[in-house]
Enzyme design. Sequence first.
Site, PDB file in Angstrom:
ATOM      1  N   LYS A  53       0.953  -1.160  -0.175  1.00  0.00           N
ATOM      2  CA  LYS A  53       0.058   0.206   0.123  1.00  0.00           C
ATOM      3  C   LYS A  53       0.891   1.224  -0.029  1.00  0.00           C
ATOM      4  CE  LYS A  53      -2.279   1.750   3.596  1.00  0.00           C
ATOM      5  NZ  LYS A  53      -2.218   3.126   3.815  1.00  0.00           N
ATOM      6  N   ASP A  58      -3.427   4.388  -1.980  1.00  0.00           N
ATOM      7  CA  ASP A  58      -4.328   4.991  -0.986  1.00  0.00           C
ATOM      8  C   ASP A  58      -4.599   6.581  -0.947  1.00  0.00           C
ATOM      9  OD1 ASP A  58      -6.026   5.014   0.881  1.00  0.00           O
ATOM     10  OD2 ASP A  58      -4.629   4.559   2.621  1.00  0.00           O
ATOM     11  N   LYS A  90      -7.395   8.286  -1.449  1.00  0.00           N
ATOM     12  CA  LYS A  90      -8.793   8.836  -0.888  1.00  0.00           C
ATOM     13  C   LYS A  90      -9.255   9.960  -1.600  1.00  0.00           C
ATOM     14  CE  LYS A  90      -7.933   6.861   3.782  1.00  0.00           C
ATOM     15  NZ  LYS A  90      -6.674   6.475   3.813  1.00  0.00           N
ATOM     16  N   ASP A 106     -13.643  14.941  -4.783  1.00  0.00           N
ATOM     17  CA  ASP A 106     -13.647  16.013  -5.496  1.00  0.00           C
ATOM     18  C   ASP A 106     -15.066  15.963  -6.252  1.00  0.00           C
ATOM     19  OD1 ASP A 106     -12.839  18.412  -6.916  1.00  0.00           O
ATOM     20  OD2 ASP A 106     -10.752  17.943  -6.544  1.00  0.00           O
ATOM     21  N   ASN A 124     -16.280  14.953 -12.233  1.00  0.00           N
ATOM     22  CA  ASN A 124     -15.340  14.998 -13.304  1.00  0.00           C
ATOM     23  C   ASN A 124     -13.845  14.833 -13.065  1.00  0.00           C
ATOM     24  OD1 ASN A 124     -15.166  15.484 -16.240  1.00  0.00           O
ATOM     25  ND2 ASN A 124     -14.185  17.475 -15.522  1.00  0.00           N
ATOM     26  N   THR A 179     -11.703   6.322  10.699  1.00  0.00           N
ATOM     27  CA  THR A 179     -11.823   5.794  12.120  1.00  0.00           C
ATOM     28  C   THR A 179     -11.333   6.774  13.138  1.00  0.00           C
ATOM     29  OG1 THR A 179     -10.092   4.445  11.666  1.00  0.00           O
ATOM     30  CG2 THR A 179     -12.116   3.271  11.765  1.00  0.00           C
ATOM     31  N   ARG A 206       3.328  -1.160  11.058  1.00  0.00           N
ATOM     32  CA  ARG A 206       4.247  -1.327  11.895  1.00  0.00           C
ATOM     33  C   ARG A 206       4.800  -2.534  12.354  1.00  0.00           C
ATOM     34  NH1 ARG A 206       1.490   3.709  15.069  1.00  0.00           N
ATOM     35  NH2 ARG A 206      -0.258   2.770  13.705  1.00  0.00           N
TER      36      ARG A 206
HETATM   37  O1  C5P Z   1       1.241   0.658  11.394  1.00  0.00           O
HETATM   38  P1  C5P Z   1      -0.241   0.045  11.099  1.00  0.00           P
HETATM   39  O2  C5P Z   1      -0.464  -1.298  10.885  1.00  0.00           O
HETATM   40  O3  C5P Z   1      -1.259   0.604  12.158  1.00  0.00           O
HETATM   41  O4  C5P Z   1      -0.714   0.728   9.731  1.00  0.00           O
HETATM   42  C1  C5P Z   1      -1.940   0.571   9.280  1.00  0.00           C
HETATM   43  C2  C5P Z   1      -2.260   1.299   8.020  1.00  0.00           C
HETATM   44  O5  C5P Z   1      -3.585   1.444   7.741  1.00  0.00           O
HETATM   45  C3  C5P Z   1      -1.401   2.738   7.747  1.00  0.00           C
HETATM   46  O6  C5P Z   1      -1.327   3.094   6.720  1.00  0.00           O
HETATM   47  C4  C5P Z   1      -2.884   3.578   8.372  1.00  0.00           C
HETATM   48  O7  C5P Z   1      -2.742   4.810   7.689  1.00  0.00           O
HETATM   49  C5  C5P Z   1      -4.039   3.023   7.674  1.00  0.00           C
HETATM   50  N1  C5P Z   1      -5.082   3.063   8.378  1.00  0.00           N
HETATM   51  C6  C5P Z   1      -5.599   2.753   9.763  1.00  0.00           C
HETATM   52  N2  C5P Z   1      -6.780   2.899  10.134  1.00  0.00           N
HETATM   53  C7  C5P Z   1      -7.736   3.259   9.297  1.00  0.00           C
HETATM   54  C8  C5P Z   1      -7.439   3.554   7.905  1.00  0.00           C
HETATM   55  C9  C5P Z   1      -6.095   3.320   7.576  1.00  0.00           C
HETATM   56  O8  C5P Z   1      -4.616   2.310  10.289  1.00  0.00           O
HETATM   57  N3  C5P Z   1      -8.747   3.415  10.267  1.00  0.00           N
END
Ligand code: C5P
Length: 233
Positions: free
Chosen positions: A36, A63, A65, A68, A71, A122, A213
């Site tokens: 991603k 990703d 997102k 807009d 068009n 979230t 992570r």
């Molecule tokens: O490091 P970690 O496993 O928490 O990363 C999760 C990934 O998913 C990150 O790129 C984060 O921005 C994304 N993400 C998230 N929670 C969300 C939406 C996206 O952790 N609700």
Amino acid sequence: MSEDRTCQLILALDVPTREEAIALLDRIDGSLQWIKVGLQLFTAYGPDFVSEIADRGYRVFLDLKLHDIPNTVAKAVQSIASLPVEMLTLHAAGGSEMMRWAAQARNDHARHLSLLGVTVLTSMDEKQLREINIQTSPEEQVLHLARLTLDAGVQGLVCSPLELQPLRQEIGPDPLLVTPGIRPSGSTTDEQKRILTPSEAAAAGSSFIVVGRPILQANDPAEAASNIRDQLS
Ligand code: C5P
């Protein structure tokens, strides 16, 4: 996108520089397929960097997102059609017309691409929804926007692990559900709160889990990725 219903692992490549990203891709070589790329790396290094990742044999989830006027979003989808990208996010809050135009652009120019709607971030709680004058609960809003997204012809959704069961009940087995907020049992949770383990998410109906992570910060990222994949099969 294959019809295989096994839940797959996506690595969130959340590192600040191209050098770190490439070093990491070299280290995880072969232990997973999907990467991603988010706003941080795409803003810094652009489409060439996406191609560089794909040239190394990875499949790319971009990703961005998008949100807009219809068009503009449709034209962005058309531009992304020329990149080696197989999943792309857009905000369901952009409305059904924006999503229909995006889906049409995908159908006309990029049938290899799956569009994914982001419903309620979230990071947004009930109080923040009130602030933008949305009077329903986050859960109801997620289900409402999920229906709108799929009715517009978008292929799937990004959702929190705790939304998997209600969403699968509502939308059935076919749409893609892509789920961050995953932590292997025993690992640190970081700031993630509403989490499931990889096997719990797969059992609850996730099509893809997104993990950052726990792999990025592992002593051996390839081994961490393989361990997570083992929990999905
Ligand atoms: O490091 P970690 O496993 O928490 O990363 C999760 C990934 O998913 C990150 O790129 C984060 O921005 C994304 N993400 C998230 N929670 C969300 C939406 C996206 O952790 N609700």
